[in-house]
Motif scaffolding. Sequence first.
Motif, PDB file in Angstrom:
ATOM      1  N   SER A   1      -8.013  14.471  -0.294  1.00 35.98           N
ATOM      2  CA  SER A   1      -7.676  14.380  -1.716  1.00 35.98           C
ATOM      3  C   SER A   1      -6.499  15.260  -2.103  1.00 35.98           C
ATOM      4  CB  SER A   1      -8.897  14.773  -2.566  1.00 35.98           C
ATOM      5  OG  SER A   1      -9.967  13.884  -2.343  1.00 35.98           O
ATOM      6  N   TYR A   2      -6.464  16.482  -1.584  1.00 39.35           N
ATOM      7  CA  TYR A   2      -5.403  17.421  -1.961  1.00 39.35           C
ATOM      8  C   TYR A   2      -4.138  17.220  -1.136  1.00 39.35           C
ATOM      9  CZ  TYR A   2      -8.417  20.261  -4.986  1.00 39.35           C
ATOM     10  OH  TYR A   2      -9.220  20.711  -6.001  1.00 39.35           O
ATOM     11  N   GLY A   3      -4.297  16.758   0.094  1.00 36.57           N
ATOM     12  CA  GLY A   3      -3.160  16.568   0.969  1.00 36.57           C
ATOM     13  C   GLY A   3      -2.947  17.731   1.915  1.00 36.57           C
ATOM     14  N   ILE A   4      -3.758  17.802   2.967  1.00 32.74           N
ATOM     15  CA  ILE A   4      -3.596  18.780   4.044  1.00 32.74           C
ATOM     16  C   ILE A   4      -3.797  18.038   5.363  1.00 32.74           C
ATOM     17  CG2 ILE A   4      -4.696  20.735   5.224  1.00 32.74           C
ATOM     18  CD1 ILE A   4      -3.030  21.724   2.996  1.00 32.74           C
ATOM     19  N   TYR A   5      -2.852  18.202   6.280  1.00 31.80           N
ATOM     20  CA  TYR A   5      -2.983  17.596   7.601  1.00 31.80           C
ATOM     21  C   TYR A   5      -3.959  18.417   8.442  1.00 31.80           C
ATOM     22  CZ  TYR A   5       1.485  15.529   6.158  1.00 31.80           C
ATOM     23  OH  TYR A   5       2.479  14.885   5.467  1.00 31.80           O
ATOM     24  N   LEU A   6      -4.736  17.728   9.265  1.00 33.84           N
ATOM     25  CA  LEU A   6      -5.723  18.406  10.105  1.00 33.84           C
ATOM     26  C   LEU A   6      -5.511  18.101  11.578  1.00 33.84           C
ATOM     27  CD1 LEU A   6      -9.029  17.829   8.090  1.00 33.84           C
ATOM     28  CD2 LEU A   6      -7.714  19.944   8.265  1.00 33.84           C
ATOM     29  N   ILE A   7      -5.584  19.148  12.399  1.00 37.01           N
ATOM     30  CA  ILE A   7      -5.887  18.982  13.820  1.00 37.01           C
ATOM     31  C   ILE A   7      -7.384  19.229  13.937  1.00 37.01           C
ATOM     32  CG2 ILE A   7      -5.615  19.926  16.129  1.00 37.01           C
ATOM     33  CD1 ILE A   7      -2.754  20.448  15.620  1.00 37.01           C
TER      34      ILE A   7
ATOM     35  N   ARG B   1      -1.124  26.016  -2.939  1.00 37.11           N
ATOM     36  CA  ARG B   1      -0.276  26.888  -3.762  1.00 37.11           C
ATOM     37  C   ARG B   1       0.701  27.689  -2.913  1.00 37.11           C
ATOM     38  NH1 ARG B   1      -5.129  28.124  -6.567  1.00 37.11           N
ATOM     39  NH2 ARG B   1      -5.247  30.123  -5.458  1.00 37.11           N
ATOM     40  N   ASN B   2       0.371  27.884  -1.659  1.00 35.24           N
ATOM     41  CA  ASN B   2       1.193  28.739  -0.807  1.00 35.24           C
ATOM     42  C   ASN B   2       1.940  27.968   0.279  1.00 35.24           C
ATOM     43  OD1 ASN B   2       0.737  31.764  -1.563  1.00 35.24           O
ATOM     44  ND2 ASN B   2      -1.253  30.761  -1.787  1.00 35.24           N
ATOM     45  N   ASN B   3       2.110  26.658   0.052  1.00 38.82           N
ATOM     46  CA  ASN B   3       3.033  25.827   0.839  1.00 38.82           C
ATOM     47  C   ASN B   3       2.567  25.500   2.254  1.00 38.82           C
ATOM     48  OD1 ASN B   3       4.857  25.785  -1.347  1.00 38.82           O
ATOM     49  ND2 ASN B   3       5.769  27.712  -0.699  1.00 38.82           N
ATOM     50  N   PHE B   4       1.292  25.700   2.560  1.00 36.77           N
ATOM     51  CA  PHE B   4       0.757  25.193   3.826  1.00 36.77           C
ATOM     52  C   PHE B   4       0.634  23.671   3.727  1.00 36.77           C
ATOM     53  CE2 PHE B   4      -0.796  29.512   3.554  1.00 36.77           C
ATOM     54  CZ  PHE B   4      -0.688  29.999   4.852  1.00 36.77           C
ATOM     55  N   ASN B   5       0.845  23.006   4.851  1.00 40.00           N
ATOM     56  CA  ASN B   5       0.580  21.568   4.859  1.00 40.00           C
ATOM     57  C   ASN B   5      -0.420  21.171   5.938  1.00 40.00           C
ATOM     58  OD1 ASN B   5       2.016  21.557   7.280  1.00 40.00           O
ATOM     59  ND2 ASN B   5       3.620  20.169   6.576  1.00 40.00           N
ATOM     60  N   ALA B   6      -0.917  22.148   6.723  1.00 41.48           N
ATOM     61  CA  ALA B   6      -1.772  21.767   7.846  1.00 41.48           C
ATOM     62  C   ALA B   6      -2.756  22.883   8.189  1.00 41.48           C
ATOM     63  CB  ALA B   6      -0.915  21.442   9.069  1.00 41.48           C
ATOM     64  N   VAL B   7      -3.893  22.457   8.737  1.00 40.05           N
ATOM     65  CA  VAL B   7      -4.945  23.368   9.206  1.00 40.05           C
ATOM     66  C   VAL B   7      -5.447  22.865  10.549  1.00 40.05           C
ATOM     67  CG1 VAL B   7      -7.344  24.110   8.813  1.00 40.05           C
ATOM     68  CG2 VAL B   7      -5.700  24.181   6.937  1.00 40.05           C
ATOM     69  N   ARG B   8      -5.630  23.788  11.466  1.00 37.61           N
ATOM     70  CA  ARG B   8      -6.343  23.482  12.709  1.00 37.61           C
ATOM     71  C   ARG B   8      -7.769  23.988  12.543  1.00 37.61           C
ATOM     72  NH1 ARG B   8      -5.702  26.965  17.955  1.00 37.61           N
ATOM     73  NH2 ARG B   8      -6.815  25.777  19.546  1.00 37.61           N
ATOM     74  N   THR B   9      -8.754  23.132  12.772  1.00 35.83           N
ATOM     75  CA  THR B   9     -10.153  23.503  12.517  1.00 35.83           C
ATOM     76  C   THR B   9     -10.675  24.342  13.689  1.00 35.83           C
ATOM     77  OG1 THR B   9     -11.119  21.526  13.529  1.00 35.83           O
ATOM     78  CG2 THR B   9     -10.492  21.373  11.204  1.00 35.83           C
ATOM     79  N   SER B  10     -10.133  25.506  13.803  1.00 42.54           N
ATOM     80  CA  SER B  10     -10.448  26.371  14.947  1.00 42.54           C
ATOM     81  C   SER B  10     -11.869  26.935  14.825  1.00 42.54           C
ATOM     82  CB  SER B  10      -9.449  27.518  15.008  1.00 42.54           C
ATOM     83  OG  SER B  10      -9.376  28.183  13.745  1.00 42.54           O
ATOM     84  N   HIS B  11     -12.687  26.744  15.836  1.00 42.52           N
ATOM     85  CA  HIS B  11     -12.494  25.914  17.032  1.00 42.52           C
ATOM     86  C   HIS B  11     -13.679  24.960  17.135  1.00 42.52           C
ATOM     87  CE1 HIS B  11      -9.153  28.392  18.253  1.00 42.52           C
ATOM     88  NE2 HIS B  11      -9.896  29.481  18.206  1.00 42.52           N
ATOM     89  N   TYR B  12     -13.862  24.194  16.070  1.00 47.12           N
ATOM     90  CA  TYR B  12     -15.020  23.301  15.961  1.00 47.12           C
ATOM     91  C   TYR B  12     -14.778  22.384  14.769  1.00 47.12           C
ATOM     92  CZ  TYR B  12     -15.675  27.402  13.041  1.00 47.12           C
ATOM     93  OH  TYR B  12     -15.433  28.448  12.186  1.00 47.12           O
TER      94      TYR B  12
ATOM     95  N   ALA C   1       0.846  -1.199   0.000  1.00 43.86           N
ATOM     96  CA  ALA C   1       0.000   0.000   0.000  1.00 43.86           C
ATOM     97  C   ALA C   1       0.880   1.247   0.000  1.00 43.86           C
ATOM     98  CB  ALA C   1      -0.904   0.001   1.224  1.00 43.86           C
ATOM     99  N   LEU C   2       0.535   2.198  -0.828  1.00 43.08           N
ATOM    100  CA  LEU C   2       1.268   3.464  -0.866  1.00 43.08           C
ATOM    101  C   LEU C   2       0.792   4.338   0.286  1.00 43.08           C
ATOM    102  CD1 LEU C   2       1.122   4.197  -4.700  1.00 43.08           C
ATOM    103  CD2 LEU C   2       3.098   3.402  -3.380  1.00 43.08           C
ATOM    104  N   PRO C   3       1.687   4.828   1.125  1.00 44.79           N
ATOM    105  CA  PRO C   3       1.261   5.614   2.286  1.00 44.79           C
ATOM    106  C   PRO C   3       0.745   6.985   1.881  1.00 44.79           C
ATOM    107  CG  PRO C   3       3.659   5.565   2.151  1.00 44.79           C
ATOM    108  CD  PRO C   3       3.156   4.634   1.086  1.00 44.79           C
ATOM    109  N   TRP C   4      -0.190   7.488   2.674  1.00 42.06           N
ATOM    110  CA  TRP C   4      -0.764   8.811   2.449  1.00 42.06           C
ATOM    111  C   TRP C   4       0.056   9.854   3.180  1.00 42.06           C
ATOM    112  CZ3 TRP C   4      -2.433  12.924   5.247  1.00 42.06           C
ATOM    113  CH2 TRP C   4      -3.269  13.851   4.615  1.00 42.06           C
ATOM    114  N   SER C   5       0.284  10.998   2.522  1.00 41.33           N
ATOM    115  CA  SER C   5       0.907  12.157   3.167  1.00 41.33           C
ATOM    116  C   SER C   5       0.424  13.395   2.433  1.00 41.33           C
ATOM    117  CB  SER C   5       2.437  12.072   3.117  1.00 41.33           C
ATOM    118  OG  SER C   5       2.899  12.173   1.776  1.00 41.33           O
ATOM    119  N   ALA C   6       0.712  14.562   2.977  1.00 42.33           N
ATOM    120  CA  ALA C   6       0.308  15.803   2.314  1.00 42.33           C
ATOM    121  C   ALA C   6       1.002  15.955   0.971  1.00 42.33           C
ATOM    122  CB  ALA C   6       0.621  16.997   3.209  1.00 42.33           C
ATOM    123  N   GLU C   7       2.267  15.536   0.886  1.00 41.70           N
ATOM    124  CA  GLU C   7       3.002  15.640  -0.375  1.00 41.70           C
ATOM    125  C   GLU C   7       2.546  14.606  -1.391  1.00 41.70           C
ATOM    126  OE1 GLU C   7       6.128  16.615   2.862  1.00 41.70           O
ATOM    127  OE2 GLU C   7       4.269  15.494   2.673  1.00 41.70           O
TER     128      GLU C   7
END
Length: 730
Positions: A117-123, A94-105, A10-16
């Motif tokens: 699908s696009y590759g963004i890490y979430l808290i 496009r602007n090199n973010f790799n993560a989002v915190r779903t503040s605050h909900y 299995a190919l591992p998932w990552s933001a990249e």
Amino acid sequence: FSVDSALADALPWSAERPHLYSLRLTLCSRETGSVYEIVPYRVGFRRVEIKNQTLLLNGKRLVFRGVNRHEFSAEKGRAIGREEMEWDIRFLKRNNFNAVRTSHYPNQSDWYELCDSYGIYLIDETNLETHGTWHMGADENTLPGDDPAWLPAVLNRAEAMVERDKNHASVLVWSCGNESWGGRNLYEMSRRIRALDPTRPVHYEGVCHDRRYQDTTDFESRMYTTAAQAAEYLENKPAMPYLHCEYSHAMGNSCGGLFKYTELAGRYPQYAGGFIWDYIDQALSYTNPLGQRDLAFGGDFDDRPSNYCFCTDGLLFADRTPSPKMQEVKFLYQDFRLEPDRRGVTVRNKSPFSDGGEYRMEWLLFQDGVPVKKGESGFCQPPLSSRYYPLFPQEIDLEGEVTLEVRLVLREDTLYAEKGHEAAFGQAVWNGCPGKKEKKLPAPSAFRVADGDDTYGIHGDDFSVLFCKTTGRMVSLKSAGREFIGSPLRTVAPNFWRAPTPNDEGFQMEFKYSTWKTASLYGKPVGVSFEKREAQAEAVTKYDLGNGAFCTLRYTVSASGEIAVREEYQGAAGLSEMPAFGFSLSIPAEYRFVEYYGLGPEENYIDRCRGARLGLFQTTPERNMTPYLIPQECGNRTGVRWACIRNGQGHGLRIEGEHPFELSVLPYTSHELENACHRYELPPVSKTVLCINQKQMGVGGDDSWKSMPHPEFRIPSDGKMAFQVTLRLL
């Protein structure tokens, strides 16, 4: 229910590399085999863990380059749709973010599918915040605390989030909520989350205020601590990974010193990165009192009490226009660090999973800002590696100032950007200053002075300069009959002020630095002198700035029509630091076409210029008016070698520095900006205002309520300073 099954290779998932697999769930009758329901689902395989106080994904160290994101639209408020989400995910990638915190909900489910699908890490954050119950001090009213009456509600919110979102590959960390102090209820929430999902770590920042239940969190998470404070923790046997869940408060003209935080990732393996506060201004579209469509913030709806503009702290304006702060964020969040020199470039691939094969490398060579050579090549480099790429057989030997810019751009279209999109860049500059061109001076016979009762005139073949003998002010500057001094009251004058930003107001700059506002407005001429030499004349004005401070403006007018303006400050003990050191000049509004050679293209400041690049740029006073909702300091450029401000016929003024200087060209003075609480309150445009500074203090950004710019980005007033530029009529 759960199903365990092994999947080979299995190919591992990552933001990249967000590899997803199609899972089909079929509900059918055990007896007849009839199919009742089919649910397709996209799943990814990845492993998140903490080892040796270091956050790991798929066995590799992970650093969050993140932002806190509220679901918000200026037109729809909180009720955003798929359209805004898709715009946001593409913008983040496009602007090199790799993560989002779903503040605050927890966010809408579509957002999680896009992040998969696009590759963004979430808290993923529980819908919980009780800041209002303790922000004046924790007491028996602080919620949820240890009160068992609140435990069922607390657990219910966490369970709902985990059960809904647990199958999303993008969710790496669960969060117990935001700014709800500490206590047993939050600890029990973290235990319930771990029981429901033992595969992900749990985050909660409030433990740093209440250490009784330290095991609530798997991170040492803090907000708005300085980079130095984070380093202090990381250098003293850290027990957990360190996370800035909120940092670099992006309110108004901010995000200065961001590089101090991003540099922590290279120094400490236990640093897990951070999340800028925040993504988008929370302002609503409305019709302002002048009948214009505009953006409103707290208080504009007669709402009292109000936090006024305190929700306008985004990297994007509320209409989703990117602010100039993004220039810095995109650069500092690059996965690839490009370090050119005179023969080639070193590339440091900081990505744990990408080899950059989707990019090609382009390079451009500039001489005094003008492109002279370019090239490109393929690119592929293993993750977490450094490599030197020679571009030239020998060191480049060009006259003047040489700039080598190297870029990584997309080879093909992707989900989030088109072919040619720049993902990373780096520059090297050498030879120090632009090449000098010899200037022919008119014969001395073409140069004369007229020493009158009230004025001192200096005349050449095609120019004239007039000074008031009482005030020492330049009251007229003409070339071929064109007057460049729009008003004798707004001519060249020493300037030490800027329109306060929210960060400035947070540390009470208006009060603490008020000496320099009055010095800028009301500096008193106490000595005026004039002298003529063979092919030049000199006018010198000494100003009493108050409180024992003095400065001198020295004008040297040559027969060629060039005017060297030198400002000298002697230093004074016991005064506050200066917001700026330089001078201002207003010219007629028709002079509005600006070309400059310096750092750009967006506004930049001494503590927010890493993402700016040296080049030739064009702009206008109107474009330089960054649309911060409350007018404030904006439009500055650092590292300026020269600038030309022209009218539509090409006539105007050229400014050259002895050394690189700072420049802003706006339609308003700093005092006019400061006096307006909304953009519609600014006066009609009647002039072009030049602020020509040796230095302006940084904008800061550690927070917006107490912190000043860092000491190296401030301007002490107790020492001598001197600054010189040359003005030339065009």
